[in-house]
Structures are given as C-alpha cells and as structure tokens.
Design an enzyme around this catalytic site. Structure first.
Site, PDB file in Angstrom:
ATOM      1  N   GLY A  51       0.783  -1.235   0.000  1.00  0.00           N
ATOM      2  CA  GLY A  51       0.000   0.000   0.000  1.00  0.00           C
ATOM      3  C   GLY A  51       0.814   1.283   0.000  1.00  0.00           C
ATOM      4  O   GLY A  51       0.391   2.288  -0.560  1.00  0.00           O
ATOM      5  N   ASP A 106       0.431   3.736   3.859  1.00  0.00           N
ATOM      6  CA  ASP A 106      -0.678   4.434   3.214  1.00  0.00           C
ATOM      7  C   ASP A 106      -1.673   4.951   4.241  1.00  0.00           C
ATOM      8  O   ASP A 106      -2.117   6.090   4.173  1.00  0.00           O
ATOM      9  CB  ASP A 106      -1.368   3.533   2.173  1.00  0.00           C
ATOM     10  CG  ASP A 106      -1.678   2.131   2.697  1.00  0.00           C
ATOM     11  OD1 ASP A 106      -1.494   1.863   3.903  1.00  0.00           O
ATOM     12  OD2 ASP A 106      -2.112   1.293   1.886  1.00  0.00           O
ATOM     13  N   ASP A 109      -4.794   2.739  10.736  1.00  0.00           N
ATOM     14  CA  ASP A 109      -6.169   2.363  11.087  1.00  0.00           C
ATOM     15  C   ASP A 109      -6.170   1.848  12.531  1.00  0.00           C
ATOM     16  O   ASP A 109      -6.183   2.647  13.476  1.00  0.00           O
ATOM     17  CB  ASP A 109      -6.658   1.331  10.067  1.00  0.00           C
ATOM     18  CG  ASP A 109      -8.070   0.842  10.321  1.00  0.00           C
ATOM     19  OD1 ASP A 109      -8.786   1.448  11.134  1.00  0.00           O
ATOM     20  OD2 ASP A 109      -8.480  -0.158   9.696  1.00  0.00           O
ATOM     21  N   LYS A 138      -6.992   7.281   9.986  1.00  0.00           N
ATOM     22  CA  LYS A 138      -8.427   7.047  10.195  1.00  0.00           C
ATOM     23  C   LYS A 138      -8.824   7.458  11.593  1.00  0.00           C
ATOM     24  O   LYS A 138      -8.121   7.144  12.561  1.00  0.00           O
ATOM     25  CB  LYS A 138      -8.719   5.550  10.026  1.00  0.00           C
ATOM     26  CG  LYS A 138      -9.670   5.255   8.919  1.00  0.00           C
ATOM     27  CD  LYS A 138     -10.059   3.804   8.909  1.00  0.00           C
ATOM     28  CE  LYS A 138     -10.086   3.321   7.490  1.00  0.00           C
ATOM     29  NZ  LYS A 138     -10.621   1.966   7.358  1.00  0.00           N
ATOM     30  N   PHE A 159     -14.029   2.530   4.522  1.00  0.00           N
ATOM     31  CA  PHE A 159     -13.024   1.820   3.741  1.00  0.00           C
ATOM     32  C   PHE A 159     -12.725   2.588   2.463  1.00  0.00           C
ATOM     33  O   PHE A 159     -13.615   2.821   1.653  1.00  0.00           O
ATOM     34  CB  PHE A 159     -13.510   0.406   3.430  1.00  0.00           C
ATOM     35  CG  PHE A 159     -12.440  -0.447   2.812  1.00  0.00           C
ATOM     36  CD1 PHE A 159     -11.443  -1.007   3.602  1.00  0.00           C
ATOM     37  CD2 PHE A 159     -12.409  -0.664   1.441  1.00  0.00           C
ATOM     38  CE1 PHE A 159     -10.440  -1.782   3.035  1.00  0.00           C
ATOM     39  CE2 PHE A 159     -11.403  -1.433   0.869  1.00  0.00           C
ATOM     40  CZ  PHE A 159     -10.421  -1.994   1.668  1.00  0.00           C
ATOM     41  N   VAL A 160     -11.467   2.985   2.301  1.00  0.00           N
ATOM     42  CA  VAL A 160     -11.096   3.811   1.146  1.00  0.00           C
ATOM     43  C   VAL A 160     -10.161   3.047   0.207  1.00  0.00           C
ATOM     44  O   VAL A 160      -9.470   2.121   0.630  1.00  0.00           O
ATOM     45  CB  VAL A 160     -10.429   5.135   1.598  1.00  0.00           C
ATOM     46  CG1 VAL A 160     -11.373   5.952   2.468  1.00  0.00           C
ATOM     47  CG2 VAL A 160      -9.136   4.874   2.361  1.00  0.00           C
ATOM     48  N   ASP A 166      -5.880  -0.799  -1.640  1.00  0.00           N
ATOM     49  CA  ASP A 166      -6.581  -1.790  -2.470  1.00  0.00           C
ATOM     50  C   ASP A 166      -7.881  -2.273  -1.847  1.00  0.00           C
ATOM     51  O   ASP A 166      -8.141  -2.095  -0.647  1.00  0.00           O
ATOM     52  CB  ASP A 166      -5.687  -3.008  -2.664  1.00  0.00           C
ATOM     53  CG  ASP A 166      -5.565  -3.837  -1.372  1.00  0.00           C
ATOM     54  OD1 ASP A 166      -5.289  -3.241  -0.307  1.00  0.00           O
ATOM     55  OD2 ASP A 166      -5.786  -5.057  -1.424  1.00  0.00           O
ATOM     56  N   ARG A 172      -5.417  -0.115  -6.612  1.00  0.00           N
ATOM     57  CA  ARG A 172      -4.264   0.643  -6.116  1.00  0.00           C
ATOM     58  C   ARG A 172      -3.841   1.728  -7.090  1.00  0.00           C
ATOM     59  O   ARG A 172      -3.245   2.720  -6.706  1.00  0.00           O
ATOM     60  CB  ARG A 172      -3.056  -0.290  -5.898  1.00  0.00           C
ATOM     61  CG  ARG A 172      -3.263  -1.325  -4.812  1.00  0.00           C
ATOM     62  CD  ARG A 172      -1.934  -1.988  -4.499  1.00  0.00           C
ATOM     63  NE  ARG A 172      -2.066  -3.233  -3.761  1.00  0.00           N
ATOM     64  CZ  ARG A 172      -2.187  -3.324  -2.446  1.00  0.00           C
ATOM     65  NH1 ARG A 172      -2.236  -2.240  -1.715  1.00  0.00           N
ATOM     66  NH2 ARG A 172      -2.275  -4.492  -1.863  1.00  0.00           N
TER      67      ARG A 172
HETATM   68  P1  5GP Z   1      -3.775  -1.139  10.796  1.00  0.00           P
HETATM   69  O1  5GP Z   1      -2.750  -2.188  11.090  1.00  0.00           O
HETATM   70  O2  5GP Z   1      -3.441   0.247  11.287  1.00  0.00           O
HETATM   71  O3  5GP Z   1      -5.165  -1.567  11.159  1.00  0.00           O
HETATM   72  O4  5GP Z   1      -3.947  -1.030   9.257  1.00  0.00           O
HETATM   73  C1  5GP Z   1      -2.973  -0.748   8.422  1.00  0.00           C
HETATM   74  C2  5GP Z   1      -3.177  -1.468   7.098  1.00  0.00           C
HETATM   75  O5  5GP Z   1      -4.529  -1.880   6.873  1.00  0.00           O
HETATM   76  C3  5GP Z   1      -2.902  -0.452   6.033  1.00  0.00           C
HETATM   77  O6  5GP Z   1      -1.539  -0.523   5.681  1.00  0.00           O
HETATM   78  C4  5GP Z   1      -3.788  -0.925   4.907  1.00  0.00           C
HETATM   79  O7  5GP Z   1      -3.101  -1.911   4.175  1.00  0.00           O
HETATM   80  C5  5GP Z   1      -4.960  -1.579   5.574  1.00  0.00           C
HETATM   81  N1  5GP Z   1      -6.117  -0.659   5.661  1.00  0.00           N
HETATM   82  C6  5GP Z   1      -6.593  -0.050   6.768  1.00  0.00           C
HETATM   83  N2  5GP Z   1      -7.659   0.723   6.479  1.00  0.00           N
HETATM   84  C7  5GP Z   1      -7.841   0.619   5.138  1.00  0.00           C
HETATM   85  C8  5GP Z   1      -8.787   1.210   4.218  1.00  0.00           C
HETATM   86  O8  5GP Z   1      -9.677   2.005   4.538  1.00  0.00           O
HETATM   87  N3  5GP Z   1      -8.649   0.851   2.919  1.00  0.00           N
HETATM   88  C9  5GP Z   1      -7.692  -0.015   2.491  1.00  0.00           C
HETATM   89  N4  5GP Z   1      -7.666  -0.295   1.197  1.00  0.00           N
HETATM   90  N5  5GP Z   1      -6.791  -0.581   3.323  1.00  0.00           N
HETATM   91  C10 5GP Z   1      -6.872  -0.262   4.632  1.00  0.00           C
HETATM   92 MG    MG Z   2      -0.942  -1.720   4.133  1.00  0.00          MG
END
Ligand code: 5GP
Ligand code: MG
Length: 187
Positions: A51, A106, A109, A138, A159-160, A166, A172
């Site tokens: 990402g 990217d 979350d 987020k 979800f974006v 992706d 992407r």
């Molecule tokens: P975390 O570990 O902070 O939950 O999430 C990080 C990873 O989750 C990001 O690098 C991404 O790959 C994926 N992710 C989290 N939220 C989104 C979203 O809204 N859209 C997409 N496409 N991927 C997300």
């Molecule tokens: Mg990622």
C-alpha cells in the site's frame, strides 16, 4: 493513465475524498517538512508494501536530502476487514543500524501494523530513531497506540481505495482516494 481507463475505474467510486492535486500538494509540503527535520542526518525511508508504494515514490522526490530506501512487506487485511494479526512476509529486516528511520504507510487504522513493525525494529535493530509518516489517518479508536509524526489527511471510519490502497488487491492504481460503490464490494 488514459482518460478512458481513469473514467472506467473511477466510475466504481461512490465519492472522491482527495483529488490527485490535493494529494500532490500535501505530499510536497510533507516532503519539505521532512527535508527540514532531517538535514545533515543519515536517513532511511522504509515503506510498507504494497500500500505505501505510491506514497513513497511521490514523497521521496519531495525530500531533498541524501537518503536510503528499503521496504517491508506485511499484511493484516482480508477484504475490507482487519484480521487483527500482522503477518511479516520476509524474515530479514532492513539494515538500519545507526540511521534515522521514517516508516511510511498508506493509512493508519487500528495501529497494529505500524506498532508491530516499529516494535520489531526497535527490538531487533539499532536505529537512531524511528518516526512514522502516513498519507491517511483514520479517525477510530486504535487497538495499538501509534504516534504518527507526519500525517497527510484525516479520514472518517470508512473503507477507502486508490493511490496505493486496495480492495482485494485491486484499485491501487487509481490516482486519487475515494470510497467504492456498494455494488463493487462483495458482501
Ligand atoms: P492497521 O494495522 O493500522 O489496522 O492497518 C494498516 C493497514 O490496513 C494499512 O496498511 C492498509 O493496508 C490496511 N487498511 C486499513 N484501512 C484501510 C482502508 O480504509 N482501505 C484499504 N484499502 N486498506 C486499509
Ligand atoms: Mg498496508
């Protein structure tokens, strides 16, 4: 990208959140900030694949300093949901001993990805410092606390896709960030 391809992919979006111009502008000022912060320091920029790839490619061209590049590949998402586990796809970590590190992703979350990677780097390597840069943050309650030092934009809890992000491996390459129409998400 040709107008036709751009239109075809973009037709699948319900809404555009950030245009290519907005993203470019934001990355330019983030690059200027990093250039000021790391002047004269040994810097390694590490992107989280897949990402973070587009963000990295654009951001490093706005950092006007000598730097090294590396990457780590992890995954935690299935479809539109976080699985709660962070899988490292390689066993060898980048060589960051004695260097300042900026970890790029990217989107921030739940915080699990960046927290797991920073922790491994801090435990298994000897960097001078580790900072975090994300294109999107987020607005959610994080499962793991992460201090994002450089943030492009804040987004709501949805979800974006696009600009590296992706859905099941696709979208992407859309040059902007948006939200998919429901009909393109498998329930
Ligand atoms: P975390 O570990 O902070 O939950 O999430 C990080 C990873 O989750 C990001 O690098 C991404 O790959 C994926 N992710 C989290 N939220 C989104 C979203 O809204 N859209 C997409 N496409 N991927 C997300
Ligand atoms: Mg990622």
């Amino acid at each position: 990208m040709s107008d036709l391809l751009e239109q075809r992919l973009q037709q699948r979006l319900d809404r555009v959140l950030f245009s290519k111009e907005q993203i470019d502008q934001r990355i330019e000022s983030m690059g200027a900030e990093i250039t000021r912060d790391y002047s004269g320091q040994p810097l390694t920029v590490i992107t989280i694949l897949q990402g973070g790839a587009l963000f990295m490619a654009d951001l490093i061209r706005e950092i006007h300093l000598p730097l090294k590049l590396d990457s780590v590949s992890v995954s935690s998402y299935e479809g539109t949901e976080s699985t709660g586990r962070v899988n490292f796809h390689q066993s060898k970590l980048p060589d960051i001993d004695g260097r300042h590190v900026i970890l790029l992703d990217d989107i921030l979350d739940t915080g699990r990805t960046l927290s797991a990677i920073s922790q491994r780097f801090a435990e298994e390597c000897s960097p001078l410092s580790i900072k975090v840069a994300v294109l999107l943050s987020k607005q959610v309650d994080r499962a793991e606390h992460v201090d994002a030092d450089y943030v492009g934009f804040e987004v709501g809890n949805e979800f974006v896709v696009g600009y590296g992000l992706d859905y099941n491996g696709e979208y992407r390459n859309i040059p902007l960030i948006g939200v998919l129409k429901d009909e393109y998400i498998q329930s």
